[in-house]
Design an enzyme around this catalytic site. Structure first.
Site, mmCIF file in Angstrom:
data_model
loop_
_atom_site.group_PDB
_atom_site.id
_atom_site.type_symbol
_atom_site.label_atom_id
_atom_site.label_comp_id
_atom_site.label_asym_id
_atom_site.label_seq_id
_atom_site.Cartn_x
_atom_site.Cartn_y
_atom_site.Cartn_z
ATOM 1 N N HIS A 146 36.978 40.570 46.348
ATOM 2 C CA HIS A 146 36.353 41.890 46.540
ATOM 3 C C HIS A 146 36.235 42.150 48.036
ATOM 4 C CE1 HIS A 146 33.518 45.207 46.136
ATOM 5 N NE2 HIS A 146 33.927 45.278 44.894
ATOM 6 N N HIS A 176 42.545 48.408 42.522
ATOM 7 C CA HIS A 176 41.215 49.024 42.368
ATOM 8 C C HIS A 176 40.871 49.067 40.878
ATOM 9 C CE1 HIS A 176 37.704 51.339 43.135
ATOM 10 N NE2 HIS A 176 38.219 52.490 43.504
ATOM 11 N N ASP A 201 36.109 43.532 37.165
ATOM 12 C CA ASP A 201 37.268 43.715 36.278
ATOM 13 C C ASP A 201 37.676 42.458 35.529
ATOM 14 O OD1 ASP A 201 38.159 45.828 38.831
ATOM 15 O OD2 ASP A 201 37.969 46.501 36.763
HETATM 16 C C1 SDX Z 1 37.301 47.089 42.224
HETATM 17 O O1 SDX Z 1 35.412 48.486 46.522
HETATM 18 C C2 SDX Z 1 34.834 48.395 45.373
HETATM 19 O O2 SDX Z 1 33.631 48.377 45.225
HETATM 20 C C3 SDX Z 1 35.794 48.357 44.213
HETATM 21 C C4 SDX Z 1 35.121 48.119 42.862
HETATM 22 C C5 SDX Z 1 34.303 49.319 42.466
HETATM 23 O O3 SDX Z 1 33.383 49.165 41.657
HETATM 24 O O4 SDX Z 1 34.681 50.457 42.886
HETATM 25 O O5 SDX Z 1 34.275 46.983 42.936
HETATM 26 C C6 SDX Z 1 36.154 47.910 41.767
HETATM 27 O O6 SDX Z 1 38.253 47.638 42.720
HETATM 28 C C7 SDX Z 1 37.201 45.578 42.119
HETATM 29 C C8 SDX Z 1 38.457 44.851 42.685
HETATM 30 C C9 SDX Z 1 39.521 44.867 41.582
HETATM 31 N N1 SDX Z 1 40.801 44.374 42.115
HETATM 32 C C10 SDX Z 1 41.286 43.172 41.755
HETATM 33 O O7 SDX Z 1 40.688 42.353 41.054
HETATM 34 C C11 SDX Z 1 42.691 42.898 42.296
HETATM 35 C C12 SDX Z 1 42.721 41.464 42.810
HETATM 36 N N2 SDX Z 1 41.860 41.414 43.993
HETATM 37 C C13 SDX Z 1 42.517 41.531 45.250
HETATM 38 O O8 SDX Z 1 43.688 42.263 45.332
HETATM 39 C C14 SDX Z 1 41.574 41.614 46.425
HETATM 40 O O9 SDX Z 1 40.592 40.682 46.242
HETATM 41 C C15 SDX Z 1 40.944 42.948 46.784
HETATM 42 C C16 SDX Z 1 41.962 44.019 46.907
HETATM 43 C C17 SDX Z 1 39.934 43.324 45.773
HETATM 44 C C18 SDX Z 1 40.296 42.728 48.119
HETATM 45 O O10 SDX Z 1 41.360 42.475 48.996
HETATM 46 P P1 SDX Z 1 41.112 41.977 50.469
HETATM 47 O O11 SDX Z 1 40.031 42.773 51.106
HETATM 48 O O12 SDX Z 1 42.412 41.854 51.174
HETATM 49 O O13 SDX Z 1 40.538 40.525 50.221
HETATM 50 P P2 SDX Z 1 40.166 39.621 51.372
HETATM 51 O O14 SDX Z 1 40.384 40.211 52.721
HETATM 52 O O15 SDX Z 1 38.795 39.144 51.054
HETATM 53 O O16 SDX Z 1 41.244 38.414 51.215
HETATM 54 C C19 SDX Z 1 40.967 37.217 51.838
HETATM 55 C C20 SDX Z 1 42.058 36.258 51.420
HETATM 56 C C21 SDX Z 1 43.478 36.738 51.696
HETATM 57 O O17 SDX Z 1 44.263 35.572 51.835
HETATM 58 P P3 SDX Z 1 44.683 35.072 53.329
HETATM 59 O O18 SDX Z 1 45.440 36.229 53.970
HETATM 60 O O19 SDX Z 1 43.367 34.782 54.041
HETATM 61 O O20 SDX Z 1 45.527 33.841 53.131
HETATM 62 O O21 SDX Z 1 42.012 36.048 49.994
HETATM 63 C C22 SDX Z 1 43.240 36.441 49.422
HETATM 64 C C23 SDX Z 1 43.882 37.398 50.394
HETATM 65 O O22 SDX Z 1 45.298 37.376 50.223
HETATM 66 N N3 SDX Z 1 42.926 37.108 48.149
HETATM 67 C C24 SDX Z 1 43.416 36.741 46.970
HETATM 68 C C25 SDX Z 1 42.841 37.591 46.035
HETATM 69 N N4 SDX Z 1 42.021 38.449 46.663
HETATM 70 C C26 SDX Z 1 42.099 38.139 47.979
HETATM 71 N N5 SDX Z 1 44.301 35.740 46.630
HETATM 72 C C27 SDX Z 1 44.575 35.643 45.313
HETATM 73 N N6 SDX Z 1 44.045 36.428 44.346
HETATM 74 C C28 SDX Z 1 43.182 37.407 44.679
HETATM 75 N N7 SDX Z 1 42.682 38.197 43.732
#
Ligand code: SDX
Length: 389
Positions: A268, A229, A324
């Site tokens: 996201h 997050h 971020d």
């Molecule tokens: C913030 O909610 C908000 O609004 C939050 C925020 C705010 O203003 O409050 O916007 C702020 O928290 C932004 C996010 C910051 N976090 C990161 O940058 C950490 C890296 N991002 C990920 O961990 C991830 O993208 C999340 C946690 C943000 C979202 O996770 P999800 O919901 O599991 O993502 P998804 O379901 O869309 O994933 C789909 C696929 C998956 O792979 P498969 O299982 O389909 O093979 O994409 C992959 C995920 O593993 N994936 C990533 C990835 N993010 C998702 N793979 C590599 N790198 C990534 N960053």
């Protein structure tokens, strides 16, 4: 456009709450605070004006804005006992841990904070918390540097005062470069609210028990502390340092594809398009680097983004830069240690958390949070005596 949003009644059963504060369209990459596009607010507004908008639902007129700024300025100081509380932390305590503890500790200083059903008491706590967050963040930063804390200078604007409490090193008046002040105002506006994200959900869930708002916001800070997050901006800089050079990007991307790494600052829960805030922050980089010199990690970040946006793995999963991805580069150029980056997220997000908390507390139909579960454990069975197990 300009009217009130409508919604599918069927959606009601799955939503955690109704809200009129922030609208996001993840497919189109749209973000609006009380109907105003984030791009226009970032260009024309100030952080305190946006905080007023989030809290009150309308942009303030000149008199309302002047009164609001005066009230916030009046509450920037901390009780000396709270300063001693902060001084009690280890020299290397993480500033987010210090912020979470000190905001929660504020609940013990204001007994009237528990009168959450009294509108005047709520307004006073909201003003106090928005006013004190920069002071708490700056005290935590100075603590980590082993330097004396700098008290608020109420002749300065909200963001100038924050920069002075962080970086002032002599008795001389601290004059921040106006380009850096503007960049920080933009970053604060972009981070002010974001609908029902993890930390806001924590604030609403804890707040639904009618505890005081300091305890509810303390819970939100705990959620934001997590690397998935708010902690992501700190993790992005670590990731860029690990990649080290542009020619090592393909090897890193392979690590992401086989699940060994995450591309921090990408992806996201809602945006399946470019996070509109990331575009604005990328522009703010140029203004800041004009003053501070370009952050050498910018080249790696931009090349990483370019490669990822053209790579099937990321395109198929609709992974784009989020808020971020670039913010840490600016914070580092401004002289902040990585541990402070999420504090810089928490300070502006306080106005969003409190607007959402106020909306929750004043919603007559809102009950205490009690999410449903899907039970997957054993059903009724008889106890087995120890000697028969
Ligand atoms: C913030 O909610 C908000 O609004 C939050 C925020 C705010 O203003 O409050 O916007 C702020 O928290 C932004 C996010 C910051 N976090 C990161 O940058 C950490 C890296 N991002 C990920 O961990 C991830 O993208 C999340 C946690 C943000 C979202 O996770 P999800 O919901 O599991 O993502 P998804 O379901 O869309 O994933 C789909 C696929 C998956 O792979 P498969 O299982 O389909 O093979 O994409 C992959 C995920 O593993 N994936 C990533 C990835 N993010 C998702 N793979 C590599 N790198 C990534 N960053």
């Amino acid at each position: 456009p300009g009217g009130l949003a409508t919604y599918d009644p069927g959606f009601v059963n799955t939503a955690s709450c109704r809200s009129a504060i922030t609208f996001i369209d993840g497919d189109e990459g749209i973000l609006e605070y009380r109907g105003y596009p984030i791009e226009q607010l970032a260009e024309h507004s100030t952080y305190l004006e946006v905080a007023y908008l989030l809290l009150n639902g309308e942009l303030p007129d000149r008199e309302q804005l002047d009164d609001w700024v005066h009230e916030v300025t009046y509450h920037t100081f901390l009780h000396e006992n709270l300063k001693q509380f902060i001084q009690g932390f280890r020299y290397d305590a993480h500033p987010m841990g210090m912020l979470m503890a000190s905001v929660s500790a504020l609940s013990t200083f204001y007994p009237d904070a528990r009168d959450v059903l009294d509108a005047d008491a709520r307004k006073l706590q909201i003003t106090r918390m928005i006013a004190k967050m920069p002071t708490l963040g700056a005290f935590a930063f100075r603590h980590g540097m082993g330097r004396p804390y700098v008290y608020p200078d109420n002749d300065l604007s909200y963001t100038e005062n924050f920069l002075a409490m962080l970086f002032k090193m002599s008795e001389r008046k601290y004059n921040a470069d106006p380009r850096l002040v503007k960049a920080l105002e933009v970053l604060f506006i972009l981070h002010a609210d974001h609908e029902q994200n993890c930390s806001t959900n924590a604030v609403r869930s804890v707040g639904s028990s009618q505890v005081d708002p300091y305890s509810a916001v303390g819970a939100g800070i705990g959620a934001l502390y997590g690397p998935l997050h708010g902690g992501a901006n700190e993790a992005v800089l670590r990731m860029l340092r690990e990649v080290k050079t542009v020619d090592r990007i393909p090897e890193f991307i392979d690590g992401v594809k086989n699940g060994k790494e995450k591309l921090m600052g990408f992806g996201h829960r809602v945006y399946k398009n470019y996070d509109p805030r990331a575009k604005i922050i990328k522009k703010a980089c140029d203004d800041v680097f004009e003053v501070t010199g370009v952050n050498p990690l910018l080249e790696i970040a931009m090349e990483l983004e370019k490669i990822a946006l053209e790579d099937e793995y990321f395109v198929k999963r609709r992974l784009y830069p989020n808020v971020d991805f670039y913010s840490g580069l600016i914070y580092e150029a401004l002289g902040f240690s990585p541990e402070m980056f999420t504090v810089l997220f928490a300070i502006p997000r306080t106005s969003g958390w409190l607007a959402q908390w106020e909306e929750l507390i004043t919603d007559k139909e809102q009950k205490i949070a009690r999410p449903k579960q899907i039970y997957t454990g054993y059903r009724t069975r008889d106890f087995v005596p120890l000697d028969q197990r």
